[in-house]
Design an enzyme around this catalytic site. Structure first.
Site, short mmCIF file in Angstrom:
data_model
loop_
_atom_site.label_atom_id
_atom_site.label_comp_id
_atom_site.label_asym_id
_atom_site.label_seq_id
_atom_site.Cartn_x
_atom_site.Cartn_y
_atom_site.Cartn_z
N TYR A 132 40.54 38.02 39.29
CA TYR A 132 40.67 38.27 37.86
C TYR A 132 41.84 39.22 37.57
O TYR A 132 42.83 38.85 36.97
CB TYR A 132 39.38 38.86 37.29
CG TYR A 132 38.30 37.88 36.94
CD1 TYR A 132 38.31 36.56 37.39
CD2 TYR A 132 37.21 38.26 36.15
CE1 TYR A 132 37.31 35.67 37.07
CE2 TYR A 132 36.20 37.39 35.83
CZ TYR A 132 36.24 36.09 36.28
OH TYR A 132 35.24 35.21 35.97
N SER A 169 38.19 42.63 45.68
CA SER A 169 37.24 43.09 46.71
C SER A 169 37.01 42.01 47.75
O SER A 169 36.80 40.84 47.42
CB SER A 169 35.90 43.47 46.05
OG SER A 169 36.08 44.49 45.11
N GLU A 252 27.42 38.84 36.70
CA GLU A 252 27.73 40.02 37.50
C GLU A 252 26.87 41.21 37.10
O GLU A 252 26.60 42.09 37.92
CB GLU A 252 29.21 40.37 37.35
CG GLU A 252 29.67 41.52 38.22
CD GLU A 252 31.16 41.78 38.08
OE1 GLU A 252 31.73 42.41 38.99
OE2 GLU A 252 31.75 41.37 37.07
#
Length: 396
Positions: A132, A169, A252
């Site tokens: 993103y 990540s 999320e």
């Protein structure tokens, strides 16, 4: 209702017994490994643990049974995440696929996409990361400039992806990345975006680790230079990427946050014990701050449970932004409190490479809590506009 007739209580006993039996032997050393600032720890062992869980049916429990899950209720999912945290089980390595992409494909993907991608996620065989943020589009996600071009060539039509993602990540360990990119070259802001599924093990993809304050590198930069994605590996139609990306962000902030709060309570209890043993608790002001932290974490749990109880389909709405601000600011304050408990010695570390104790690592890494997964400023805008119905700010 008796405990025997309560499906949540029975589910809780089942996962508790399984964890007690399986976090032993080869996996005894996995207890307590991983987590924020420590995700480099025992990664291979934790990946093996993921497969052990999958073989026993403990991955993707909230997915519908027809997609390989258990169809667990919200109450059962809460029980699972709480018991997992209470057992000090290792930090999950497959959570991005299980908790973000999987539910997105179940809700918005094609039958072919679900058939291709859901089983390897459930079995712990393929790991995912999230593409993103960009150097020029962090909190302002609608400003992404990574582009995906439809091409004809050897092997038929396909997408070619060009651009850079940052703060990605687990990109070094991941097999795939879901990428928000512009499929319409003349588009701006939320229009003209696509949500593509891109393999990372290919020419045209470079991953560079970012060294953090903690000295570790969970975050990475990912450079796409003509990386290939198959024509049917776009979720939704070209131009619908914003809608899909927002759905993913909703997942999320779902039920797994309850497990996070159990971990926070454990950290707070350990910090209070340290304050007692090193004499810091003799300070009445510090005792008051520890007490307030305990009250806040219990209020955080109550707020999250109330939010989850109101979900008809298990998908959090904009109200989840309240919980994000709450836990992020609470955890950052806990890191600051840990340094006060430590006293002047808390500022000392040998380095580099730095040998940080758990409290120094907590203090440093928790500085990011109010930034990643949506900054506090963005969350406040969401609450103001989409929860309270206030008029939008005038933006340049």
């Amino acid at each position: 209702m008796t405990a025997e007739a309560d499906p949540v209580a029975g589910f809780r006993r089942e996962i508790r017994a399984w964890l007690e039996e399986n976090l032993a032997g080869a996996f005894a050393d996995a207890r307590g490994t991983g987590g924020p600032g420590r995700d480099h720890e025992a990664f291979a062992l934790r990946r093996s643990w993921e497969r052990r869980m999958a073989a026993a049916g403990w991955t993707c429990i909230g997915w519908p049974a027809e997609h390989g899950g258990r169809g667990a209720t919200i109450g059962q999912q809460v029980a699972f995440h709480e018991e997992y945290a209470l057992a000090d089980a290792p930090a999950r390595v497959g959570h991005i696929g299980e908790e973000l992409l999987g539910p997105t494909l179940i809700a918005l993907g094609t039958p072919g996409q679900r058939h291709r991608f859901l089983p390897p996620i459930r079995r712990g065989e393929e790991l995912w990361c999230q593409g993103y943020s960009e150097p020029g589009a962090g909190s302002d996600l609608a400003a992404v400039s990574t582009r995906a071009e439809r091409r004809e060539g050897p092997g038929g039509p396909h997408w070619r992806v060009h651009g850079q993602k940052v703060w990605t990540s687990h990109a070094r360990e991941a097999d795939w990345c879901f990428v928000l990119a512009r499929t319409d070259p003349g588009s701006t802001r939320r229009d003209g975006l696509g949500f593509l599924l891109v393999p990372l093990r290919q020419d045209g993809v470079e991953v560079r680790p970012i060294t953090q304050l903690t000295g570790t590198s969970e975050f990475n930069e990912v450079f796409f230079d003509g990386a290939r994605a198959e024509p049917d590996h776009i979720v939704g139609e070209p131009g619908e990427g914003w809608r899909v990306a927002m759905a993913t962000l909703g997942f999320e902030r779902g039920v797994s946050t309850l497990g996070r709060q159990v971990g926070y309570e454990r950290e707070l209890r350990a910090l209070a014990e340290r304050a007692r043993t090193n004499g810091a608790a003799r300070d009445p002001l510090l005792r008051d701050r520890l007490t307030r932290a305990w009250i806040d974490v219990r209020a955080m749990r109550a707020t999250a449970l109330r939010t989850m109880a109101g979900l008809a389909d298990g998908v959090p709405g904009p109200e989840a932004s309240i919980s994000k601000i709450h836990w992020a600011r609470w955890h950052r304050r806990l890191g600051e409190l840990a340094m006060e408990v430590a006293g002047p010695g808390g500022a000392l570390a040998s380095g580099p490479p730095y040998e940080l104790d758990r409290w120094q690592r907590l203090f440093l890494f928790s500085r990011a809590d109010t930034i990643y997964a949506g900054t506090d400023e963005v969350q406040r805008d969401i609450i103001a506009e989409r929860v309270l119905g206030l008029p939008r700010d005038r933006r340049s």
